[in-house]
Write a protein that holds these residues in place. Sequence first.
Motif, PDB file in Angstrom:
ATOM      1  N   SER B 150      -6.867  -1.725  18.066  1.00 33.53           N
ATOM      2  CA  SER B 150      -7.321  -2.870  19.151  1.00 33.53           C
ATOM      3  C   SER B 150      -6.930  -3.210  20.319  1.00 33.53           C
ATOM      4  CB  SER B 150      -8.204  -3.589  18.078  1.00 33.53           C
ATOM      5  OG  SER B 150      -7.260  -4.409  18.105  1.00 33.53           O
ATOM      6  N   GLY B 151      -7.840  -3.785  21.026  1.00 32.88           N
ATOM      7  CA  GLY B 151      -7.526  -4.437  22.464  1.00 32.88           C
ATOM      8  C   GLY B 151      -6.566  -5.487  22.264  1.00 32.88           C
ATOM      9  N   GLY B 152      -6.901  -6.417  21.319  1.00 30.01           N
ATOM     10  CA  GLY B 152      -6.163  -7.567  20.861  1.00 30.01           C
ATOM     11  C   GLY B 152      -4.639  -7.056  20.411  1.00 30.01           C
ATOM     12  N   GLN B 153      -4.951  -5.808  19.574  1.00 29.64           N
ATOM     13  CA  GLN B 153      -3.265  -5.266  18.704  1.00 29.64           C
ATOM     14  C   GLN B 153      -2.320  -5.035  19.472  1.00 29.64           C
ATOM     15  OE1 GLN B 153      -5.578  -3.088  15.936  1.00 29.64           O
ATOM     16  NE2 GLN B 153      -5.301  -3.897  13.642  1.00 29.64           N
ATOM     17  N   ARG B 154      -3.334  -3.712  21.038  1.00 32.15           N
ATOM     18  CA  ARG B 154      -2.211  -3.046  21.746  1.00 32.15           C
ATOM     19  C   ARG B 154      -1.875  -4.208  22.696  1.00 32.15           C
ATOM     20  NH1 ARG B 154      -5.258   2.361  23.835  1.00 32.15           N
ATOM     21  NH2 ARG B 154      -3.873   2.223  25.795  1.00 32.15           N
ATOM     22  N   GLN B 155      -2.498  -5.440  22.715  1.00 32.04           N
ATOM     23  CA  GLN B 155      -1.857  -7.010  24.230  1.00 32.04           C
ATOM     24  C   GLN B 155      -0.635  -7.371  23.481  1.00 32.04           C
ATOM     25  OE1 GLN B 155      -2.157  -5.790  26.704  1.00 32.04           O
ATOM     26  NE2 GLN B 155      -3.926  -7.478  27.887  1.00 32.04           N
ATOM     27  N   ALA B 156      -0.691  -7.507  21.723  1.00 34.07           N
ATOM     28  CA  ALA B 156       0.758  -7.950  21.528  1.00 34.07           C
ATOM     29  C   ALA B 156       1.879  -7.146  20.707  1.00 34.07           C
ATOM     30  CB  ALA B 156      -0.644  -8.230  20.285  1.00 34.07           C
ATOM     31  N   VAL B 157       0.971  -6.112  20.995  1.00 38.19           N
ATOM     32  CA  VAL B 157       2.237  -4.413  21.550  1.00 38.19           C
ATOM     33  C   VAL B 157       3.195  -4.677  22.561  1.00 38.19           C
ATOM     34  CG1 VAL B 157       3.073  -2.549  21.375  1.00 38.19           C
ATOM     35  CG2 VAL B 157       1.021  -3.708  19.516  1.00 38.19           C
ATOM     36  N   THR B 158       2.081  -5.203  23.643  1.00 36.22           N
ATOM     37  CA  THR B 158       2.742  -4.858  24.933  1.00 36.22           C
ATOM     38  C   THR B 158       3.825  -6.329  25.064  1.00 36.22           C
ATOM     39  OG1 THR B 158       0.738  -3.822  25.380  1.00 36.22           O
ATOM     40  CG2 THR B 158       2.256  -5.259  26.969  1.00 36.22           C
ATOM     41  N   LEU B 159       3.169  -7.388  24.529  1.00 38.36           N
ATOM     42  CA  LEU B 159       4.318  -8.607  24.411  1.00 38.36           C
ATOM     43  C   LEU B 159       5.438  -8.640  23.788  1.00 38.36           C
ATOM     44  CD1 LEU B 159       1.572 -11.114  23.874  1.00 38.36           C
ATOM     45  CD2 LEU B 159       3.043 -11.267  25.354  1.00 38.36           C
ATOM     46  N   ALA B 184      -8.918 -13.356  22.245  1.00 42.96           N
ATOM     47  CA  ALA B 184      -7.483 -14.235  23.372  1.00 42.96           C
ATOM     48  C   ALA B 184      -6.510 -15.098  22.553  1.00 42.96           C
ATOM     49  CB  ALA B 184      -8.492 -14.737  24.226  1.00 42.96           C
ATOM     50  N   ALA B 185      -7.257 -15.862  22.123  1.00 45.23           N
ATOM     51  CA  ALA B 185      -6.690 -17.061  20.919  1.00 45.23           C
ATOM     52  C   ALA B 185      -5.522 -16.348  20.378  1.00 45.23           C
ATOM     53  CB  ALA B 185      -7.564 -18.167  20.692  1.00 45.23           C
ATOM     54  N   LYS B 186      -5.988 -15.582  19.337  1.00 41.80           N
ATOM     55  CA  LYS B 186      -4.758 -15.524  19.006  1.00 41.80           C
ATOM     56  C   LYS B 186      -3.435 -14.503  20.112  1.00 41.80           C
ATOM     57  CE  LYS B 186      -2.422 -13.391  15.346  1.00 41.80           C
ATOM     58  NZ  LYS B 186      -1.789 -14.334  14.551  1.00 41.80           N
ATOM     59  N   VAL B 187      -3.697 -14.148  21.044  1.00 37.83           N
ATOM     60  CA  VAL B 187      -2.611 -13.421  21.398  1.00 37.83           C
ATOM     61  C   VAL B 187      -1.351 -14.587  22.480  1.00 37.83           C
ATOM     62  CG1 VAL B 187      -2.805 -11.830  24.050  1.00 37.83           C
ATOM     63  CG2 VAL B 187      -4.158 -11.059  21.901  1.00 37.83           C
ATOM     64  N   LEU B 188      -2.848 -15.860  22.651  1.00 37.64           N
ATOM     65  CA  LEU B 188      -1.991 -16.870  23.805  1.00 37.64           C
ATOM     66  C   LEU B 188      -0.798 -17.150  22.561  1.00 37.64           C
ATOM     67  CD1 LEU B 188      -4.599 -18.981  25.510  1.00 37.64           C
ATOM     68  CD2 LEU B 188      -2.527 -17.283  25.900  1.00 37.64           C
ATOM     69  N   GLU B 189      -1.412 -17.129  21.811  1.00 42.33           N
ATOM     70  CA  GLU B 189      -0.455 -18.145  20.538  1.00 42.33           C
ATOM     71  C   GLU B 189       0.497 -17.095  20.653  1.00 42.33           C
ATOM     72  OE1 GLU B 189      -0.869 -18.374  15.899  1.00 42.33           O
ATOM     73  OE2 GLU B 189      -2.561 -18.524  16.632  1.00 42.33           O
ATOM     74  N   ILE B 190       0.677 -15.669  20.828  1.00 45.63           N
ATOM     75  CA  ILE B 190       1.940 -14.475  20.262  1.00 45.63           C
ATOM     76  C   ILE B 190       2.539 -14.789  21.509  1.00 45.63           C
ATOM     77  CG2 ILE B 190       2.269 -12.825  20.514  1.00 45.63           C
ATOM     78  CD1 ILE B 190      -0.721 -11.810  18.491  1.00 45.63           C
ATOM     79  N   SER B 191       1.314 -15.136  22.654  1.00 49.68           N
ATOM     80  CA  SER B 191       2.548 -15.143  23.446  1.00 49.68           C
ATOM     81  C   SER B 191       3.181 -16.829  23.448  1.00 49.68           C
ATOM     82  CB  SER B 191       1.715 -15.661  25.284  1.00 49.68           C
ATOM     83  OG  SER B 191       0.689 -14.467  24.588  1.00 49.68           O
ATOM     84  N   ASP B 192       3.127 -17.750  23.174  1.00 46.22           N
ATOM     85  CA  ASP B 192       4.195 -19.190  23.217  1.00 46.22           C
ATOM     86  C   ASP B 192       4.544 -18.784  21.985  1.00 46.22           C
ATOM     87  OD1 ASP B 192       2.648 -20.713  24.504  1.00 46.22           O
ATOM     88  OD2 ASP B 192       1.647 -21.287  23.172  1.00 46.22           O
ATOM     89  N   GLN B 193       4.709 -17.843  21.184  1.00 43.51           N
ATOM     90  CA  GLN B 193       5.371 -17.618  19.920  1.00 43.51           C
ATOM     91  C   GLN B 193       7.096 -16.624  20.893  1.00 43.51           C
ATOM     92  OE1 GLN B 193       3.924 -15.954  16.527  1.00 43.51           O
ATOM     93  NE2 GLN B 193       5.415 -15.197  15.903  1.00 43.51           N
ATOM     94  N   ILE B 194       6.087 -16.015  21.461  1.00 43.90           N
ATOM     95  CA  ILE B 194       7.390 -15.012  21.819  1.00 43.90           C
ATOM     96  C   ILE B 194       7.841 -16.125  22.841  1.00 43.90           C
ATOM     97  CG2 ILE B 194       7.523 -13.306  23.930  1.00 43.90           C
ATOM     98  CD1 ILE B 194       5.572 -11.173  21.482  1.00 43.90           C
ATOM     99  N   VAL B 195       7.443 -16.562  23.649  1.00 43.34           N
ATOM    100  CA  VAL B 195       8.049 -17.179  24.840  1.00 43.34           C
ATOM    101  C   VAL B 195       8.898 -18.338  25.012  1.00 43.34           C
ATOM    102  CG1 VAL B 195       7.434 -19.424  27.323  1.00 43.34           C
ATOM    103  CG2 VAL B 195       6.682 -16.880  27.126  1.00 43.34           C
ATOM    104  N   SER B 196       8.980 -18.931  23.251  1.00 43.35           N
ATOM    105  CA  SER B 196       9.441 -20.161  23.046  1.00 43.35           C
ATOM    106  C   SER B 196      10.547 -19.769  22.508  1.00 43.35           C
ATOM    107  CB  SER B 196       8.903 -20.854  21.998  1.00 43.35           C
ATOM    108  OG  SER B 196       8.203 -20.745  21.285  1.00 43.35           O
TER     109      SER B 196
END
Lengths: 321, 264
Positions: B150-159, B184-196
């Motif tokens: 799915s789009g969300g999964q693909r965005q998480a994979v891209t991150l 979107a919220a889930k992907v943002l959460e993953i973004s935060d996690q990966i960044v920190s």
Amino acid sequence: MLEYFASLNGAALLRACPGGIAQGLIWGIMALGVYMTFRMLDLADLTVDGSFATGGAACVMLIANGWNPELALLIAFLTGLVAGAVTGLLHTKLGIPAILAGILTQISLYSINLNIMGKANQAINVNATVLRITSNANLLWRTIVIVAVCCVALISVLYWYLGTEHGSALRATGSNGAMSRALGINTDTMKIVGLALGNGLVALSGGMLSQYQGFADVNMGRGAIVIGLAAVIIGEVLAEAIIGKRLNFWLRLLFVVIGSIVYYLVYVFVLWLKFPANDMKLLTAIVVAIFLAVPYLQKMRKSSFHHAGVRARAQQKGGDR
Amino acid sequence: MLRVESISKTFNPGTINEKKALCGVSLHLAPGDFVTVIGGNGAGKSTLLNAVAGTWPVDDGRILIDNVDVTGLPDFRRAKYIGRVFQDPMMGTAANMQLVENLALALRRGKTRTLRWGVTKAESEQYRERLAQLGLGLEDRLTVRVGLLSGGQRQAVTLLMASLMQPKLLLLDEHTAALDPKTAAKVLEISDQIVSENNLTTLMVTHNMKDAIRHGNRLIMLHEGRIVLDISGEEKKNMTVPQLLEMFHTVSGSDDANDKMLLS
């Protein structure tokens, strides 16, 4: 009608089959080249109509000058590499659309091929040369074995290359250019490499065919792209039908060659049915067009404006009642 | 880590479609900075990111990443410094390649592609672990074609791909805009996690003011190709959406209902 069937000779068909297999195997190498550009790079490369004949022309002229036939094939491969690289440079460095770049190289190769041969066709002096790939009926089965071994070896090399880091980057370029660049892949270089390798295979195949038939002709590559596509598509359909889910990449490549063999066996069969040889290219084009259209038509069957309209009118009627 | 020195970019110069997208933008990101970028349509947000990523050359100015001048390098030569996630979920992954192949391509970002095998056993294990951390159940689907996700999964994979090879700079270009609110919220959460986790220096463009305030340690606002607001620390933490909107109207000198809609 009866007269027609009576005129068909079963033994003749059987006798024609080995020749069909041999030609199918040789064209299978050409189809592997088309597979490289069409499926891996997602480019329809029309250079192949020219580079196929270039491979044949180079091979015949080298043999005429006393070269070893196998070494001549290697040079044929190299001429294809150069032809493909030219198309790649026209496309990536000069911004010419891929299809047009291929056509430009193809048409210039026509002149180049005439220059290589000095005239429209050149024969190999088969009495002066020992050819391992030949249509000589006594040696036909040996030819088939030799070409089949070449096919398996080339498939294995392609399988290995496309699995390496470099080959993966090439596949990524065909699948998603923007992503590839973001991951540091020089997509221009990859396209040039892919086009060069593809045309190298095509020219190698052209060289083999010229040895097989004992001559090269400036028109021997006309419509080669369509035959290559036909082989690729027939192979894919057969692979899906026979192997289905367990299809791995090696088998995929193998089925490109099998597709080519099937194409030539059908060719032999249709000619045996006394179908006019002049119409064969028309028939091939129709078959390829149908196979290319099938996925689109299947999608349309599931969802089209026409059906949506029919459904809407049906609902309207139901509502009125 | 990132130093942008008065860069400018004009699209279609000399035609009626001329658009001054960036007008002397300067920006300096310290290592570990997580900067959110907001602004109305056509403010130059994506243009700024594309300039840094090297999608096209800038007309003027300099761009340095970790003190290396990359102004003259095209995108694929800057890739070794930069991890990118695009707005379109389809753009960050190769649809007809396997998940594991996509990750393997990303692990080699900016490196010379050799004739060694494209995916090794050892790295597959590493991918499995990293995918498990996403919590999307992808760790058991390494050989799936990415196009089936799915789009969300693909965005998480891209991150994940952007961070596999530690980048000096992470560029997120409205990477949740095409997703439904929950994803979107889930992907943002993953973004935060990966960044920190990786302490990444990050530039994130967003249309969402709430997200812009909640994430990162610094916020900049662009308007007509210029940075018109640059806040960080306590000032950013205490910012509210109405305050931000107010500031936007002050600097832009308009009360455009469109912008209000877009930014709130």
